[in-house]
Design an enzyme around this catalytic site. Structure first.
Site, PDB file in Angstrom:
ATOM      1  N   GLY A  46       0.791  -1.211   0.000  1.00 32.43           N
ATOM      2  CA  GLY A  46       0.000   0.000   0.000  1.00 32.43           C
ATOM      3  C   GLY A  46       0.825   1.264   0.000  1.00 32.43           C
ATOM      4  O   GLY A  46       0.352   2.322  -0.403  1.00 32.43           O
ATOM      5  N   LYS A  71      13.357   0.062  -2.823  1.00 31.93           N
ATOM      6  CA  LYS A  71      11.997   0.280  -2.326  1.00 31.93           C
ATOM      7  C   LYS A  71      11.606   1.720  -2.631  1.00 31.93           C
ATOM      8  O   LYS A  71      12.214   2.665  -2.125  1.00 31.93           O
ATOM      9  CB  LYS A  71      11.951   0.007  -0.827  1.00 31.93           C
ATOM     10  CG  LYS A  71      10.596   0.176  -0.179  1.00 31.93           C
ATOM     11  CD  LYS A  71      10.692  -0.211   1.299  1.00 31.93           C
ATOM     12  CE  LYS A  71       9.388  -0.090   2.034  1.00 31.93           C
ATOM     13  NZ  LYS A  71       9.513  -0.512   3.458  1.00 31.93           N
ATOM     14  N   ASP A 167       5.377  -3.445  13.883  1.00 33.40           N
ATOM     15  CA  ASP A 167       4.539  -4.170  12.917  1.00 33.40           C
ATOM     16  C   ASP A 167       5.119  -5.558  12.627  1.00 33.40           C
ATOM     17  O   ASP A 167       5.195  -5.988  11.479  1.00 33.40           O
ATOM     18  CB  ASP A 167       4.409  -3.372  11.616  1.00 33.40           C
ATOM     19  CG  ASP A 167       3.279  -3.889  10.716  1.00 33.40           C
ATOM     20  OD1 ASP A 167       2.286  -4.420  11.257  1.00 33.40           O
ATOM     21  OD2 ASP A 167       3.395  -3.759   9.487  1.00 33.40           O
TER      22      ASP A 167
END
Length: 321
Positions: A46, A71, A167
């Site tokens: 996302g 990235k 996370d």
């Protein structure tokens, strides 16, 4: 040329509910900063797209490994600015977290409105693809122990440096082809109290939480309630991850910890797990943060024995235990 990870999740996000980019940031063959040639997409989430790239400076210098992962922040407006801040902060933070069980980050940069981070290119699969939840079958004990000790060593190192992952989940644990365990994606990582940029960081993280940066099924009750992250939040997520490793199933059938607490759910003891290990694991998954072990080292000492306690984890891993 090293084998490329197939288009599965590697170092991107992608398991939350964040807005999904509708187009790739760049065409394959693009060179960022005249150096990093994007040759294959290896992950989309996302907030970012991850490419296999060739570093032409390394290639010209005949480096042993000229291949890297790049990235690229790919959040649409109006979230792009926050995503740009996040990717550079992640890179800066991870450059200070050099550890064999944490993915290596080399640099971050931008070209016009393209903001990106350069990392080591990993070959292998995430734990989420190695061990899909719901199979009812976990890893065998030698494999499970290696994953558990690898993640523990990474977390202990990060916490020792004042960094909270926030996370941790199977999709952010990578198992390389040689069996090395790497923790990925410190994009939402935060520092423990006292950071100079705490106000700015808090604002960006909370903003991204609103668009789905947090993974609810692995978040602690206090984190879901809006409390600031602490190492205890990572410990709770680590407990759930260990349960998945051992059982092949989420302890609360992917319900959030708040839902499980309201329903009075309690995880079942994994078959064959020794009583002292189950006591340690249950404490790690406690809804009350005060009931959890004080640190990763304290948990490991109770779960696997004293030689996995303070200052011993990295030595144990180097010896191949």
């Amino acid at each position: 040329m090293s084998r490329v990870v197939p288009p599965q999740r590697m170092v991107g996000r992608g398991t939350g509910q964040a807005a999904t980019p509708t187009v790739l940031p760049h065409h394959l063959g693009t060179r960022l900063k005249g150096r990093y040639e994007l040759i294959q997409v290896i992950g989309r989430g996302g907030m970012s797209t991850v490419y296999h790239a060739v570093d032409h400076i390394r290639l010209r210098g005949r480096a042993a490994q000229p291949h890297v992962a790049v990235k690229v922040a790919s959040m649409p407006a109006p979230y792009a600015h926050a995503a740009h801040e996040l990717i550079h902060r992640e890179a800066q933070r991870m450059q200070g977290l050099v550890h064999p069980n944490i993915v290596r980050v080399f640099d971050s940069d931008h070209q016009d409105d393209t903001h990106f981070m350069v990392m080591e290119l990993l070959t292998g699969r995430t734990l989420a693809t190695v061990l899909p939840e719901g199979t009812g079958k976990g890893l065998d004990w030698p494999q499970a122990r290696r994953v558990i000790t690898g993640v523990a060593a990474a977390l202990a190192h990060a916490h020792g440096a004042g960094v909270i992952h926030t996370d941790l989940k199977p999709g952010n644990v990578f198992i390389s082809g040689d069996g090395t365990v790497k923790v990925l994606d410190f994009g939402l990582a935060q520092r423990t109290g006292g950071a100079e940029d705490a106000h700015q960081e808090d604002a960006t993280i909370r903003y991204l939480d609103l668009v789905g940066g947090l993974t609810p099924s692995f978040a602690s009750p206090e984190r879901l309630a809006g409390a600031d992250p602490t190492p205890g939040c990572d410990l709770f997520a680590f407990g759930l991850l260990i349960y998945v490793v051992l059982c092949g199933a989420h302890p609360f059938q992917r319900r959030t910890s708040q839902e499980a607490q309201r329903m009075g759910l309690q995880p079942l003891r994994p078959q064959g797990l020794a009583p002292h290990r189950w006591r340690a694991l249950k404490a790690l998954m406690a809804f009350d943060p005060a009931a959890r072990p004080a640190s990763v080292d304290a948990f490991m000492a109770g779960f696997l024995g004293p030689r996995f306690g303070p200052r011993a984890l990295l030595n144990v891993l180097r010896m191949g235990a």
